[in-house]
Write a protein that holds these residues in place. Structure first.
Motif, PDB file in Angstrom:
ATOM      1  N   GLN A  84       0.887  -1.104  -0.032  1.00  0.00           N
ATOM      2  CA  GLN A  84       0.305   0.065  -0.194  1.00  0.00           C
ATOM      3  C   GLN A  84       0.963   1.315  -0.019  1.00  0.00           C
ATOM      4  N   GLY A  85       2.162   1.019  -0.076  1.00  0.00           N
ATOM      5  CA  GLY A  85       3.226   2.220  -0.056  1.00  0.00           C
ATOM      6  C   GLY A  85       3.561   2.731   1.308  1.00  0.00           C
ATOM      7  N   ARG A  86       3.041   2.166   2.167  1.00  0.00           N
ATOM      8  CA  ARG A  86       3.502   2.464   3.947  1.00  0.00           C
ATOM      9  C   ARG A  86       4.556   1.963   4.167  1.00  0.00           C
ATOM     10  N   ALA A 106      12.524   1.253  -6.498  1.00  0.00           N
ATOM     11  CA  ALA A 106      11.503   0.315  -6.116  1.00  0.00           C
ATOM     12  C   ALA A 106      10.922   0.465  -4.757  1.00  0.00           C
ATOM     13  N   PRO A 107       9.771  -0.248  -4.129  1.00  0.00           N
ATOM     14  CA  PRO A 107       9.568   0.028  -3.012  1.00  0.00           C
ATOM     15  C   PRO A 107      10.602  -0.424  -1.950  1.00  0.00           C
ATOM     16  N   PHE A 122      30.305   4.674 -12.058  1.00  0.00           N
ATOM     17  CA  PHE A 122      30.108   3.617 -11.017  1.00  0.00           C
ATOM     18  C   PHE A 122      28.844   4.154 -10.039  1.00  0.00           C
ATOM     19  N   GLY A 123      28.511   3.067  -9.100  1.00  0.00           N
ATOM     20  CA  GLY A 123      27.251   3.490  -8.145  1.00  0.00           C
ATOM     21  C   GLY A 123      27.024   2.596  -7.471  1.00  0.00           C
ATOM     22  N   MET A 124      26.135   2.365  -6.642  1.00  0.00           N
ATOM     23  CA  MET A 124      25.897   1.329  -5.393  1.00  0.00           C
ATOM     24  C   MET A 124      24.367   1.362  -5.409  1.00  0.00           C
ATOM     25  N   ARG A 125      23.819   0.096  -5.259  1.00  0.00           N
ATOM     26  CA  ARG A 125      22.580  -0.211  -5.220  1.00  0.00           C
ATOM     27  C   ARG A 125      22.295  -1.222  -3.909  1.00  0.00           C
ATOM     28  N   VAL A 126      21.077  -0.878  -3.163  1.00  0.00           N
ATOM     29  CA  VAL A 126      20.658  -1.576  -1.727  1.00  0.00           C
ATOM     30  C   VAL A 126      19.278  -2.076  -2.148  1.00  0.00           C
TER      31      VAL A 126
END
Length: 233
Positions: A84-86, A106-107, A122-126
């Motif tokens: 629900q996006g909470r 993304a959620p 370059f970059g980072m994703r979590v």
């Protein structure tokens, strides 16, 4: 006459069997002693369809390389959203690069990039993945399978996938994306039960960034702490 004709034919066949090089004979006047024959310098003929064509890659962005020891903001808290996006009951505390731009794709997924850099630098994703209820080993296997699937699908922009430095918590993968040679390090941490995969961190970039990427993912991974509120709270 018959033997003479056969001899001429054999000489022509011998010259023709040396295909691939152009040979030109030079007339030499008859002299006493052994006959000498001169030849032009042979020149290789370029193949119309090379058997092993050379692949041309895109030039790396000229942004400065990611160096080891960049400053970090400590104890940043990221919270996944529910359907629900909470805010959900799953959060993650970790250190992130100071001054980098944070965006949510993304959620339960976040990206961190250095302001002003090219997207192919370059970059980072979590990502918080605990809702998938996979073990760490299964989560890694599924991710590797996704990489390999992307490699063999002709409509995808990823190919030449090669895994190295694999262990029980992640891997390094070298690949080509949109013509750019890329490297990524990915790791997973377990939930408080010690088995279920809770979150993953990935650092990606160019070959010149590898030293900084390894340092960054080691520091961030060591700082990652899963936070799970009890159900119903």
């Amino acid at each position: 006459m018959r033997w003479r004709t056969l001899g001429v034919a054999l000489v022509a066949l011998a010259v023709g069997a040396g295909g691939g090089w152009a040979l030109a004979a030079r007339d030499v006047p008859e002299k006493d002693g052994p006959e000498r024959t001169g030849f032009a310098t042979p020149a290789p003929i370029r193949a119309a369809h090379p058997e092993f064509p050379v692949r041309i890659y895109q030039d790396d962005p000229d942004d400065p390389a990611l160096e080891p020891g960049i400053p970090l903001d400590a104890g940043v808290r990221l919270t996944a959203q529910d359907a629900q996006g909470r805010p959900s009951r799953y959060s993650l505390s970790l250190d992130v690069p100071k001054g980098w731009t944070q965006s949510s794709s993304a959620p339960a997924e976040w990206r961190f990039t250095r302001p002003g850099n090219d997207i192919n630098a370059f970059g980072m994703r979590v990502k918080i993945v605990v809702t998938d209820e996979d073990s760490v080993a299964r989560a890694i296997a599924n991710r590797e399978a996704a990489w390999r699937s992307a490699d063999v699908q002709p409509e995808n922009t990823v190919d030449s996938v090669n895994f190295t430095q694999e262990d029980s918590f992640g891997f390094r993968v070298d690949y080509v994306e949109d013509g750019y040679k890329r490297v990524a390090f990915e790791r997973w941490i377990p939930a408080n039960d010690g088995t279920t995969a809770f979150a993953t961190v990935a650092v990606f970039g160019r070959e010149r960034d590898v030293a900084g990427m390894e340092d960054l993912i080691n520091l961030v991974y060591a700082s990652m702490t899963p936070i799970e509120r009890p159900a119903g709270n």
